[in-house]
Design an enzyme around this catalytic site. Structure first.
Site, mmCIF file in Angstrom:
data_model
loop_
_atom_site.group_PDB
_atom_site.id
_atom_site.type_symbol
_atom_site.label_atom_id
_atom_site.label_comp_id
_atom_site.label_asym_id
_atom_site.label_seq_id
_atom_site.Cartn_x
_atom_site.Cartn_y
_atom_site.Cartn_z
ATOM 1 N N TRP A 22 47.635 29.841 38.359
ATOM 2 C CA TRP A 22 48.378 31.112 38.323
ATOM 3 C C TRP A 22 48.915 31.491 39.705
ATOM 4 C CZ3 TRP A 22 43.358 30.547 36.430
ATOM 5 C CH2 TRP A 22 42.341 30.896 37.285
ATOM 6 N N ARG A 23 48.547 30.705 40.719
ATOM 7 C CA ARG A 23 49.113 30.964 42.046
ATOM 8 C C ARG A 23 50.347 30.105 42.295
ATOM 9 N NH1 ARG A 23 43.415 31.339 45.135
ATOM 10 N NH2 ARG A 23 42.989 33.487 44.582
ATOM 11 N N GLU A 73 45.305 37.480 34.950
ATOM 12 C CA GLU A 73 44.587 38.676 35.394
ATOM 13 C C GLU A 73 43.720 39.259 34.276
ATOM 14 O OE1 GLU A 73 44.045 39.711 38.283
ATOM 15 O OE2 GLU A 73 45.514 38.558 39.399
ATOM 16 N N GLN A 118 36.153 40.525 34.845
ATOM 17 C CA GLN A 118 34.722 40.309 34.594
ATOM 18 C C GLN A 118 34.372 38.850 34.289
ATOM 19 O OE1 GLN A 118 35.202 43.451 31.832
ATOM 20 N NE2 GLN A 118 33.386 44.497 32.576
ATOM 21 N N THR A 119 35.222 37.930 34.705
ATOM 22 C CA THR A 119 34.968 36.517 34.416
ATOM 23 C C THR A 119 35.332 35.671 35.632
ATOM 24 O OG1 THR A 119 35.701 37.052 32.170
ATOM 25 C CG2 THR A 119 35.359 34.738 32.664
ATOM 26 N N LEU A 129 35.252 32.983 25.666
ATOM 27 C CA LEU A 129 35.592 33.677 26.912
ATOM 28 C C LEU A 129 35.014 35.098 26.924
ATOM 29 C CD1 LEU A 129 37.142 33.315 29.577
ATOM 30 C CD2 LEU A 129 39.209 34.063 28.429
ATOM 31 N N GLY A 130 34.715 35.618 25.729
ATOM 32 C CA GLY A 130 34.084 36.942 25.646
ATOM 33 C C GLY A 130 35.050 38.099 25.830
ATOM 34 N N TYR A 131 34.525 39.299 25.723
ATOM 35 C CA TYR A 131 35.331 40.531 25.842
ATOM 36 C C TYR A 131 36.621 40.399 25.017
ATOM 37 C CZ TYR A 131 32.219 41.277 29.805
ATOM 38 O OH TYR A 131 31.108 41.422 30.605
ATOM 39 N N TYR A 190 44.379 48.409 37.423
ATOM 40 C CA TYR A 190 44.164 47.154 38.146
ATOM 41 C C TYR A 190 45.162 46.079 37.695
ATOM 42 C CZ TYR A 190 42.760 42.614 39.483
ATOM 43 O OH TYR A 190 42.829 41.340 39.970
ATOM 44 N N ASP A 198 39.741 44.976 42.595
ATOM 45 C CA ASP A 198 38.757 44.478 41.635
ATOM 46 C C ASP A 198 37.378 44.470 42.308
ATOM 47 O OD1 ASP A 198 38.816 42.362 43.397
ATOM 48 O OD2 ASP A 198 39.259 40.822 41.897
ATOM 49 N N CYS A 211 34.674 34.029 58.709
ATOM 50 C CA CYS A 211 35.512 35.083 58.117
ATOM 51 C C CYS A 211 36.647 35.474 59.074
ATOM 52 C CB CYS A 211 34.650 36.297 57.803
ATOM 53 S SG CYS A 211 35.608 37.667 57.134
HETATM 54 S S1 SF4 Z 1 32.536 39.597 58.461
HETATM 55 FE FE1 SF4 Z 1 31.100 39.093 56.847
HETATM 56 S S2 SF4 Z 1 30.632 41.017 55.804
HETATM 57 FE FE2 SF4 Z 1 32.465 41.336 57.063
HETATM 58 S S3 SF4 Z 1 34.168 40.991 55.669
HETATM 59 FE FE3 SF4 Z 1 33.773 39.046 56.692
HETATM 60 S S4 SF4 Z 1 32.317 37.947 55.374
HETATM 61 FE FE4 SF4 Z 1 32.361 40.091 54.728
#
Ligand code: SF4
Length: 369
Positions: free
Chosen positions: A37-38, A50, A55-56, A93-95, A133, A151, A215
């Protein structure tokens, strides 16, 4: 000067928001998972994805998405399909209300919008099952409109990023998180930004053990800075879900078994099942099975033998289901609750959409009669 504020007055400058958007989008373009879907701008396909993803998890959705669009590649094919066929493809798939709404929605788009999914919030939200959403996600991803999509993954990321104390599962919390999401939305690339935030929640800022070291938002993240990653998101404790004891009877007559169809609305709406129901307090299971069949389909049966026990969890309750093989004795089917019935051969059961709880014991029926 622009800023965003969490519930505890944490602030972020506009210049930081822009930097954060840049880091996030750069990370997404490099690391996002390739998902079907991307790779499309087709609003119908994005809408289907979507709806399924609510919830899946992605890995559960993938085969269903492919099968669904394999059979209903265009909105028109879905609108013209029989609901039973839609449910059969959705089975597992439920729901199931999602499938009913998608089908109704496709019909409405054909009949009232000339087959074109409305590209504005007000009209799109008139379609069954299209809440804030879904509308925000589809309009931003397919049409590039500046709507923030929030979400569960996004709520978790925002709760940590801005150390928001509002519990993510508290009623009304959605508004708090939506307000924050609107403030940080990259309006130049809203679809990519929304997907990037969701992807970050799904793959890096996971519910347990978020991978802060990789991150892209680490330098902005307030819980990371305060060393409080484990304390967020906040959640209110949910009440434990009730458990119901259920009996089910596989009634057989002339090498066929009786199946009934649930009414189209409500839980498992429109699916087929074997008759049965809740055991009353103090009632023997065999007696409950005979009574339920009498009440639901007006047949007199006797118990042949016990088949098995199946446990299944729904969102708001659990069931423990005892299944009996029952011999037809007398009566004509008269429905009280179900909306349709069939006497079918065992090998024909696969043609009908059944709830997962029924599917769990159906393999044991082979060679039963
Ligand atoms: S630094 Fe850690 S807690 Fe903060 S948004 Fe990134 S993964 Fe999440």
């Amino acid at each position: 000067m622009g800023y965003i504020s969490g519930s505890n007055n944490n602030l972020m400058e506009t210049s930081d928001i822009h930097r954060m958007q840049k880091y996030l989008i750069r990370w997404y373009s490099k690391y996002h998972r390739q998902l079907p879907w991307r790779e499309t701008n087709n609003p119908y396909h994005i809408w289907v994805s979507e709806v399924m993803l609510q919830q899946t998890q992605v890995k559960t959705v993938l085969p269903f998405y492919r099968n669904f669009l394999g059979r209903f590649p265009e909105l028109k094919t879905l609108a013209e399909a029989d609901m039973q066929e839609v449910l059969k493809i959705w089975e597992g798939l439920g729901y199931y209300a999602r499938a009913h709404n998608l089908h109704k929605g496709a019909k409405m788009v054909i009949q009232e919008y000339g087959g074109l999914i409305p590209d504005n919030m007000k009209e799109f939200r008139k379609i069954p099952g299209v809440g804030e959403y879904i509308a925000s996600a589809v309009l931003s991803i397919a049409f590039g409109q500046a709507h923030a999509a929030v979400d569960g993954n996004v709520k978790r990321v925002l709760a940590r990023l801005f150390q928001i104390k509002t519990p993510v599962n508290k009623s009304g919390a959605y508004r708090t998180f939506k307000d924050v999401a609107v403030k940080i939305l990259d309006e130049r690339e809203p679809g990519i930004f929304n997907q990037a935030l969701m992807e970050l929640g799904a793959t890096v800022c996971k519910p347990k053990n978020p991978e802060c070291a990789i991150c892209p938002l680490e330098s902005f993240c307030m819980v990371n800075r305060s060393g409080n990653v484990d304390g967020y998101p906040k959640r209110v404790k949910k009440k434990s879900v009730p458990e119901y004891s259920i009996v089910v009877g596989v009634v057989h007559k002339n090498k066929r078994v009786l199946i009934t169809r649930r009414k189209p609305e409500g839980l498992l709406g429109g699916l087929w099942e074997f008759p049965g129901g809740k055991i009353r307090s103090g009632e023997e299971t065999e007696a409950a099975c005979i009574r339920e069949i009498q009440e639901e389909v007006n047949l007199v049966v006797e118990i042949d033998r016990y088949l098995t026990r199946v446990k299944h969890a729904y969102t708001h309750f659990k069931i423990v289901m005892d299944i009996f093989i029952c011999k037809f004795i007398s009566g004509r089917v008269r429905l009280n609750g179900p909306v349709d019935y069939r006497w079918v051969k065992l090998h024909e059961l696969d043609q009908y959409p059944f709830p997962k709880a029924n599917r769990k014991f159906m393999p044991l029926l082979t060679n039963t009669l």
